[in-house]
Design a protein around this motif. Structure first.
Motif, PDB file in Angstrom:
ATOM      1  N   VAL A 102       0.844  -1.201   0.000  1.00 56.72           N
ATOM      2  CA  VAL A 102       0.000   0.000   0.000  1.00 56.72           C
ATOM      3  C   VAL A 102       0.879   1.251   0.000  1.00 56.72           C
ATOM      4  O   VAL A 102       0.684   2.178  -0.797  1.00 56.72           O
ATOM      5  CB  VAL A 102      -0.940   0.026   1.234  1.00 56.72           C
ATOM      6  CG1 VAL A 102      -1.654   1.362   1.366  1.00 56.72           C
ATOM      7  CG2 VAL A 102      -1.944  -1.108   1.159  1.00 56.72           C
ATOM      8  N   LEU A 103       1.865   1.262   0.878  1.00 53.95           N
ATOM      9  CA  LEU A 103       2.718   2.445   1.029  1.00 53.95           C
ATOM     10  C   LEU A 103       3.789   2.513  -0.064  1.00 53.95           C
ATOM     11  O   LEU A 103       4.031   3.570  -0.652  1.00 53.95           O
ATOM     12  CB  LEU A 103       3.379   2.437   2.410  1.00 53.95           C
ATOM     13  CG  LEU A 103       2.417   2.604   3.596  1.00 53.95           C
ATOM     14  CD1 LEU A 103       3.094   2.231   4.896  1.00 53.95           C
ATOM     15  CD2 LEU A 103       1.872   4.033   3.668  1.00 53.95           C
ATOM     16  N   ARG A 104       4.429   1.394  -0.324  1.00 58.28           N
ATOM     17  CA  ARG A 104       5.573   1.375  -1.237  1.00 58.28           C
ATOM     18  C   ARG A 104       5.163   1.741  -2.678  1.00 58.28           C
ATOM     19  O   ARG A 104       5.825   2.536  -3.338  1.00 58.28           O
ATOM     20  CB  ARG A 104       6.244  -0.001  -1.209  1.00 58.28           C
ATOM     21  CG  ARG A 104       7.648  -0.032  -1.783  1.00 58.28           C
ATOM     22  CD  ARG A 104       8.436  -1.220  -1.240  1.00 58.28           C
ATOM     23  NE  ARG A 104       7.592  -2.401  -1.067  1.00 58.28           N
ATOM     24  CZ  ARG A 104       7.322  -3.299  -2.023  1.00 58.28           C
ATOM     25  NH1 ARG A 104       7.844  -3.171  -3.218  1.00 58.28           N
ATOM     26  NH2 ARG A 104       6.555  -4.338  -1.776  1.00 58.28           N
ATOM     27  N   PHE A 105       4.070   1.172  -3.153  1.00 54.56           N
ATOM     28  CA  PHE A 105       3.645   1.455  -4.529  1.00 54.56           C
ATOM     29  C   PHE A 105       3.260   2.928  -4.687  1.00 54.56           C
ATOM     30  O   PHE A 105       3.506   3.543  -5.717  1.00 54.56           O
ATOM     31  CB  PHE A 105       2.473   0.554  -4.939  1.00 54.56           C
ATOM     32  CG  PHE A 105       2.850  -0.904  -5.052  1.00 54.56           C
ATOM     33  CD1 PHE A 105       4.159  -1.283  -5.340  1.00 54.56           C
ATOM     34  CD2 PHE A 105       1.898  -1.903  -4.883  1.00 54.56           C
ATOM     35  CE1 PHE A 105       4.505  -2.628  -5.446  1.00 54.56           C
ATOM     36  CE2 PHE A 105       2.238  -3.246  -4.986  1.00 54.56           C
ATOM     37  CZ  PHE A 105       3.547  -3.614  -5.267  1.00 54.56           C
ATOM     38  N   GLU A 106       2.649   3.479  -3.655  1.00 53.19           N
ATOM     39  CA  GLU A 106       2.258   4.887  -3.737  1.00 53.19           C
ATOM     40  C   GLU A 106       3.502   5.760  -3.795  1.00 53.19           C
ATOM     41  O   GLU A 106       3.577   6.716  -4.561  1.00 53.19           O
ATOM     42  CB  GLU A 106       1.379   5.249  -2.535  1.00 53.19           C
ATOM     43  CG  GLU A 106       0.534   6.489  -2.736  1.00 53.19           C
ATOM     44  CD  GLU A 106       1.181   7.779  -2.249  1.00 53.19           C
ATOM     45  OE1 GLU A 106       0.560   8.824  -2.409  1.00 53.19           O
ATOM     46  OE2 GLU A 106       2.322   7.737  -1.717  1.00 53.19           O
ATOM     47  N   GLU A 107       4.486   5.413  -2.999  1.00 55.11           N
ATOM     48  CA  GLU A 107       5.723   6.195  -2.952  1.00 55.11           C
ATOM     49  C   GLU A 107       6.443   6.129  -4.308  1.00 55.11           C
ATOM     50  O   GLU A 107       6.859   7.151  -4.860  1.00 55.11           O
ATOM     51  CB  GLU A 107       6.624   5.643  -1.842  1.00 55.11           C
ATOM     52  CG  GLU A 107       7.832   6.493  -1.564  1.00 55.11           C
ATOM     53  CD  GLU A 107       8.832   5.783  -0.639  1.00 55.11           C
ATOM     54  OE1 GLU A 107       8.542   4.636  -0.209  1.00 55.11           O
ATOM     55  OE2 GLU A 107       9.886   6.368  -0.374  1.00 55.11           O
ATOM     56  N   LYS A 108       6.547   4.921  -4.843  1.00 57.34           N
ATOM     57  CA  LYS A 108       7.240   4.736  -6.122  1.00 57.34           C
ATOM     58  C   LYS A 108       6.535   5.479  -7.249  1.00 57.34           C
ATOM     59  O   LYS A 108       7.155   6.149  -8.074  1.00 57.34           O
ATOM     60  CB  LYS A 108       7.307   3.226  -6.473  1.00 57.34           C
ATOM     61  CG  LYS A 108       8.428   2.499  -5.790  1.00 57.34           C
ATOM     62  CD  LYS A 108       8.901   1.321  -6.623  1.00 57.34           C
ATOM     63  CE  LYS A 108       9.781   1.824  -7.757  1.00 57.34           C
ATOM     64  NZ  LYS A 108      10.268   0.806  -8.657  1.00 57.34           N
ATOM     65  N   LEU A 109       5.229   5.355  -7.260  1.00 57.62           N
ATOM     66  CA  LEU A 109       4.447   5.993  -8.317  1.00 57.62           C
ATOM     67  C   LEU A 109       4.531   7.520  -8.223  1.00 57.62           C
ATOM     68  O   LEU A 109       4.587   8.213  -9.245  1.00 57.62           O
ATOM     69  CB  LEU A 109       2.992   5.524  -8.225  1.00 57.62           C
ATOM     70  CG  LEU A 109       2.136   5.666  -9.473  1.00 57.62           C
ATOM     71  CD1 LEU A 109       2.744   4.925 -10.653  1.00 57.62           C
ATOM     72  CD2 LEU A 109       0.725   5.119  -9.195  1.00 57.62           C
ATOM     73  N   PHE A 115      -3.286   8.694 -11.910  1.00 52.33           N
ATOM     74  CA  PHE A 115      -2.542   8.176 -10.763  1.00 52.33           C
ATOM     75  C   PHE A 115      -3.338   7.047 -10.082  1.00 52.33           C
ATOM     76  O   PHE A 115      -2.781   5.999  -9.743  1.00 52.33           O
ATOM     77  CB  PHE A 115      -2.258   9.312  -9.763  1.00 52.33           C
ATOM     78  CG  PHE A 115      -1.319   8.918  -8.654  1.00 52.33           C
ATOM     79  CD1 PHE A 115       0.065   9.062  -8.795  1.00 52.33           C
ATOM     80  CD2 PHE A 115      -1.811   8.412  -7.452  1.00 52.33           C
ATOM     81  CE1 PHE A 115       0.930   8.698  -7.764  1.00 52.33           C
ATOM     82  CE2 PHE A 115      -0.955   8.049  -6.417  1.00 52.33           C
ATOM     83  CZ  PHE A 115       0.426   8.191  -6.580  1.00 52.33           C
ATOM     84  N   SER A 116      -4.634   7.271  -9.931  1.00 50.41           N
ATOM     85  CA  SER A 116      -5.486   6.276  -9.272  1.00 50.41           C
ATOM     86  C   SER A 116      -5.476   4.970 -10.054  1.00 50.41           C
ATOM     87  O   SER A 116      -5.335   3.885  -9.479  1.00 50.41           O
ATOM     88  CB  SER A 116      -6.932   6.776  -9.169  1.00 50.41           C
ATOM     89  OG  SER A 116      -6.968   8.038  -8.566  1.00 50.41           O
ATOM     90  N   GLN A 117      -5.613   5.093 -11.345  1.00 52.68           N
ATOM     91  CA  GLN A 117      -5.633   3.922 -12.234  1.00 52.68           C
ATOM     92  C   GLN A 117      -4.335   3.116 -12.112  1.00 52.68           C
ATOM     93  O   GLN A 117      -4.347   1.906 -11.922  1.00 52.68           O
ATOM     94  CB  GLN A 117      -5.811   4.427 -13.677  1.00 52.68           C
ATOM     95  CG  GLN A 117      -5.818   3.362 -14.749  1.00 52.68           C
ATOM     96  CD  GLN A 117      -7.224   2.807 -14.946  1.00 52.68           C
ATOM     97  OE1 GLN A 117      -8.184   3.575 -14.917  1.00 52.68           O
ATOM     98  NE2 GLN A 117      -7.343   1.507 -15.116  1.00 52.68           N
TER      99      GLN A 117
END
Ligand SMILES: [Zn+2]
Ligand SMILES: [Zn+2]
Length: 361
Positions: free
Chosen positions: A254-261, A288-290
């Motif tokens: 949840v956190l890591r993918f958001e940070e990377k993106l 971004f959501s997609q």
């Protein structure tokens, strides 16, 4: 700005209800997004009154997701239970967010929705007792309340629902079943299992509402919610903890993918603006959501489905443990005028208490 943005996310969650209703009823979405929800029916603007004042408090599964979870859990039940629950399906959905509404008004409600697993040195059975009594002996009630109670709250509410079935008390069954559905759904949200519940410790503020409100709002129409039939839970205690640990295992992505993106897309492409009820609100952009949703590879869907299944399992288990009372006799139950008045007065009192809190500061 954080507050402004954050209010927007909560607001989106609320708007999500209408979106959901429209999905279910087949009516167009935007016709439904009008200020006529129950909070407005009380003549009070929810967004202004609650979200602003309490934006520092922990956010919640979108209202929409909670309602969907309680609603869909009904369809997992066996034929002996189905008629009663189906008849009252709207009550179960409408009251799926009562615990959130109470959070601001009822002492002791707030910690029932989460547990900060990372607040404990380790979470093995010996360090973090699975039963409330042992846990209080080790840490004391205040510490437990500080870091959240959700797995214990599920066990307590399970007991209350079993008692309600035993007493064949239709009203109480419905009220407690709606509450139990709420707590179980909360336990399945990864961000309900950490101190970093809104990404505030990792500069990812807003991620809570993004994951649990915005993503279901945007994508859940395509989710597969078929879960199969409810099954008996041998150990409610273990099942509640398993849900919490499973959710926690998903937290890293949840956190890591958001940070990377965010690194890849940059802040400007991360956010966009949307008009909602005449308000321009900053939201996570649809691009971004997609992309984020794709990277999570069905995680939100899995957690929603796990919630639905577990809610059905618990409702069923309570009924079995109560000796499988005949619910046919209760199927015709309707709230009397007096009971409807009491229900409404109770909800108003939660708001009133909120306002008396507000006027003191
Ligand atoms: Zn939440
Ligand atoms: Zn909650």
């Amino acid at each position: 700005m954080f507050h402004q943005m954050y209010n927007g996310f909560i607001w989106l969650g609320i708007v999500g209800i209408f979106f959901a209703e429209s999905l279910l009823s087949g009516k167009p979405v935007y016709e439904e997004i009008t200020p006529k929800n129950e909070v407005y029916r009380d003549g009070i603007s929810w967004k202004k009154s609650i979200c602003h004042r309490h934006s520092k408090l922990r956010p919640e599964w979108g209202f929409y997701a909670h309602q969907q979870i309680n609603r869909l859990a009904v369809f997992t039940l066996p034929t002996e239970m189905m008629p009663f629950f189906k008849k009252h399906i709207n009550f179960l959905a409408d009251n799926a967010v009562n615990p959130d509404k109470r959070r601001y008004a009822v002492v002791g409600e707030a910690p029932r929705h989460f547990i900060d697993l990372d607040a404990y040195p380790d979470t093995s059975v010996t360090t973090l007792p699975r039963f409330y009594k042992e846990a209080t002996e080790r840490y004391g009630e205040d510490t437990l309340a500080l870091h959240g109670l959700v797995p214990w709250q599920i066990q307590l509410t399970k007991y209350q629902l079993t008692e309600a079935f035993r007493q064949r008390d239709a009203r109480r069954i419905l009220r407690v079943a709606a509450d139990l559905g709420h707590y179980i759904a909360d336990a399945n949200v990864p961000l309900h299992t950490t101190r970093n519940y809104n990404g505030q410790l990792t500069n990812q503020q807003g991620i809570h509402g993004f994951w649990e409100s915005r993503l279901p709002e945007l994508f859940s129409a395509e989710y597969d919610f078929l879960t199969g039939q409810a099954s008996y839970v041998n150990s409610p205690q273990k099942a509640a903890w398993r849900a919490v640990f499973n959710a926690n295992a998903a937290l890293d992505s949840v956190l890591r993918f958001e940070e990377k993106l965010t690194e890849e897309m940059g802040e400007t492409r991360k956010f966009g603006f949307e008009e909602r009820n005449g308000l321009t609100t900053k939201v996570y952009s649809s691009d971004f959501s997609q992309k984020y949703h794709e990277r999570l590879r069905g995680q939100v869907e899995r957690q929603m489905r796990a919630s639905i299944k577990l809610v059905g399992d618990f409702w069923y288990t309570c009924w079995v443990d109560a000796g499988q009372p005949d619910l046919k006799a209760l199927a015709d139950y309707q709230l009397t005028e007096q009971e409807t008045k009491e229900e409404n007065d109770e909800k108003k009192s939660w708001l009133k208490r909120l306002f008396s809190v507000r006027s003191e500061d």
